[in-house]
Scaffold this active site. Structure first.
Site, short mmCIF file in Angstrom:
data_model
loop_
_atom_site.label_atom_id
_atom_site.label_comp_id
_atom_site.label_asym_id
_atom_site.label_seq_id
_atom_site.Cartn_x
_atom_site.Cartn_y
_atom_site.Cartn_z
N PRO A 9 -1.67 -5.11 1.74
CA PRO A 9 -3.01 -5.57 1.38
C PRO A 9 -4.02 -4.46 1.13
O PRO A 9 -3.99 -3.42 1.78
CB PRO A 9 -3.44 -6.41 2.60
CG PRO A 9 -2.58 -5.94 3.72
CD PRO A 9 -1.27 -5.55 3.08
N ASN A 10 -4.86 -4.75 0.17
CA ASN A 10 -5.99 -3.88 -0.22
C ASN A 10 -5.57 -2.62 -0.98
O ASN A 10 -6.43 -1.88 -1.44
CB ASN A 10 -6.85 -3.49 1.01
CG ASN A 10 -7.48 -4.71 1.65
OD1 ASN A 10 -8.15 -5.49 0.97
ND2 ASN A 10 -7.24 -4.93 2.93
N ARG A 17 -11.77 1.33 -3.11
CA ARG A 17 -11.95 1.27 -1.65
C ARG A 17 -12.03 2.68 -1.05
O ARG A 17 -11.21 3.54 -1.34
CB ARG A 17 -10.81 0.45 -0.99
CG ARG A 17 -9.51 1.19 -0.85
CD ARG A 17 -8.40 0.37 -0.23
NE ARG A 17 -8.54 0.17 1.18
CZ ARG A 17 -7.51 0.07 2.02
NH1 ARG A 17 -6.26 0.18 1.57
NH2 ARG A 17 -7.70 -0.15 3.29
N TYR A 22 -9.04 7.33 0.61
CA TYR A 22 -7.85 7.00 -0.18
C TYR A 22 -7.82 7.65 -1.56
O TYR A 22 -6.84 7.49 -2.28
CB TYR A 22 -7.72 5.48 -0.31
CG TYR A 22 -7.57 4.79 1.04
CD1 TYR A 22 -6.43 5.00 1.82
CD2 TYR A 22 -8.57 3.96 1.56
CE1 TYR A 22 -6.28 4.39 3.06
CE2 TYR A 22 -8.43 3.35 2.80
CZ TYR A 22 -7.29 3.57 3.54
OH TYR A 22 -7.14 2.97 4.77
N ASN A 73 4.49 0.76 2.26
CA ASN A 73 3.19 1.01 2.86
C ASN A 73 2.63 -0.37 3.21
O ASN A 73 2.03 -1.04 2.37
CB ASN A 73 2.25 1.74 1.89
CG ASN A 73 0.91 2.04 2.54
OD1 ASN A 73 0.60 1.54 3.62
ND2 ASN A 73 0.11 2.86 1.88
N ALA A 76 -2.65 -2.57 6.34
CA ALA A 76 -3.14 -3.06 7.65
C ALA A 76 -2.06 -3.80 8.44
O ALA A 76 -2.09 -3.81 9.68
CB ALA A 76 -4.35 -3.96 7.45
N HIS A 79 -0.04 -2.39 11.53
CA HIS A 79 -0.53 -2.37 12.91
C HIS A 79 -0.46 -3.73 13.59
O HIS A 79 -0.85 -3.86 14.74
CB HIS A 79 -1.98 -1.86 12.92
CG HIS A 79 -2.20 -0.71 11.98
ND1 HIS A 79 -1.55 0.50 12.12
CD2 HIS A 79 -2.97 -0.58 10.85
CE1 HIS A 79 -1.93 1.31 11.13
NE2 HIS A 79 -2.79 0.68 10.35
N ASP A 86 10.58 -7.48 11.55
CA ASP A 86 11.82 -8.28 11.62
C ASP A 86 12.54 -8.33 10.27
O ASP A 86 13.77 -8.29 10.21
CB ASP A 86 11.51 -9.70 12.11
CG ASP A 86 11.23 -9.74 13.62
OD1 ASP A 86 11.46 -8.72 14.30
OD2 ASP A 86 10.79 -10.80 14.10
N GLU A 97 8.41 4.44 5.87
CA GLU A 97 7.03 3.96 5.91
C GLU A 97 6.10 5.09 5.44
O GLU A 97 6.22 6.21 5.91
CB GLU A 97 6.66 3.54 7.33
CG GLU A 97 5.23 3.05 7.46
CD GLU A 97 4.97 2.46 8.84
OE1 GLU A 97 5.71 1.55 9.27
OE2 GLU A 97 4.02 2.92 9.50
N HIS A 99 1.99 6.21 4.50
CA HIS A 99 0.55 5.95 4.51
C HIS A 99 -0.15 7.06 3.75
O HIS A 99 0.17 8.24 3.94
CB HIS A 99 0.02 5.91 5.95
CG HIS A 99 0.64 4.81 6.74
ND1 HIS A 99 0.30 3.49 6.56
CD2 HIS A 99 1.62 4.83 7.67
CE1 HIS A 99 1.03 2.75 7.36
NE2 HIS A 99 1.86 3.53 8.03
N SER A 101 -3.32 7.87 4.07
CA SER A 101 -4.18 8.60 5.00
C SER A 101 -3.39 9.00 6.25
O SER A 101 -2.30 8.47 6.50
CB SER A 101 -5.37 7.72 5.40
OG SER A 101 -4.91 6.60 6.15
N ARG A 106 -7.19 8.64 12.78
CA ARG A 106 -8.26 7.68 12.50
C ARG A 106 -8.49 6.82 13.76
O ARG A 106 -8.31 7.30 14.86
CB ARG A 106 -7.88 6.86 11.26
CG ARG A 106 -7.75 7.74 10.01
CD ARG A 106 -7.38 6.96 8.79
NE ARG A 106 -8.39 5.95 8.46
CZ ARG A 106 -8.20 4.96 7.59
NH1 ARG A 106 -7.04 4.86 6.96
NH2 ARG A 106 -9.15 4.10 7.35
N ARG A 110 -4.98 2.25 14.59
CA ARG A 110 -4.08 2.63 13.49
C ARG A 110 -2.90 3.49 13.99
O ARG A 110 -2.01 3.84 13.23
CB ARG A 110 -4.84 3.38 12.40
CG ARG A 110 -5.83 2.51 11.67
CD ARG A 110 -6.44 3.21 10.48
NE ARG A 110 -7.74 2.63 10.19
CZ ARG A 110 -7.95 1.57 9.42
NH1 ARG A 110 -6.94 0.97 8.82
NH2 ARG A 110 -9.16 1.09 9.22
C1 DQA Z 1 -2.95 2.75 5.02
C2 DQA Z 1 -3.51 2.95 6.44
C3 DQA Z 1 -3.77 1.60 7.11
O1 DQA Z 1 -4.27 1.80 8.42
C4 DQA Z 1 -4.80 0.83 6.31
O2 DQA Z 1 -5.00 -0.45 6.88
C5 DQA Z 1 -4.46 0.71 4.87
C6 DQA Z 1 -3.86 1.87 4.19
C7 DQA Z 1 -2.78 4.09 4.28
O3 DQA Z 1 -2.08 4.10 3.27
O4 DQA Z 1 -3.35 5.10 4.69
O5 DQA Z 1 -4.78 -0.27 4.21
O6 DQA Z 1 -1.68 2.15 5.13
#
Ligand code: DQA
Length: 155
Positions: A9-10, A17, A22, A73, A76, A79, A86, A97, A99, A101, A106, A110
């Protein structure tokens, strides 16, 4: 060798954002970057993004039999989501995985990652480069593991 890249998401809001965290590049830029990174190490790349936890679970399930490895990735959901963990465990494909950031520097919440328990490796804080590193790592792993698996089964 096929790598599925699954974004949560996002991440469709990249470029808009929190650019100080980012960066200014968009999800389309990230997709182009990953395709080029895949091509450079001989991997075909499929690229997905969803804002919905259940859709992410379904994508992970669909990777079985179609992908050799997953770069994820979960954003959110990293977490919070036992369902994504699963699903990763269910398909048991090698997963990394990523990320953008550095989640370890942070907010406290996170630092918890459920999904990483279903992944072989975590790369954080390297921006787009983290995706390139993950694709390269999976390509190398697959190249090493496929001959071993074949030898084990006398193929
Ligand atoms: C993220 C880090 C997560 O904590 C955050 O919720 C994101 C992006 C990252 O790519 O740094 O949406 O996964």
């Amino acid at each position: 060798m096929t790598v599925w890249i699954i974004n949560g998401p996002n991440l469709n809001m990249l470029g808009i954002r929190e650019p100080e965290i980012y960066g200014k590049e968009t999800l389309a830029d990230l997709e182009r970057f990953c395709r080029a990174a895949g091509a450079a190490c001989g991997a075909a790349v499929e690229f997905f993004q969803s804002n919905h936890e259940g859709e992410l679970v379904t994508m992970i399930q669909q990777a079985l039999g179609r992908a050799d490895g997953i770069v994820i990735n979960p954003a959110a959901y990293t977490h919070t989501s036992v369902a994504i963990l699963d699903a990763l465990k269910a398909v048991a494909l090698p997963a990394v995985e990523v990320h953008l950031s550095d989640v370890s520097r942070r907010e406290e919440f996170r630092r918890v990652s459920y999904s990483s328990l279903g992944c072989r490796k975590v790369i954080a804080g390297k921006g787009f480069e983290g995706y390139r590193e993950a694709i390269g790592w999976l390509t190398k792993l697959t190249e090493e593991e496929i001959p071993k698996e074949k030898a084990k089964r006398n193929l």
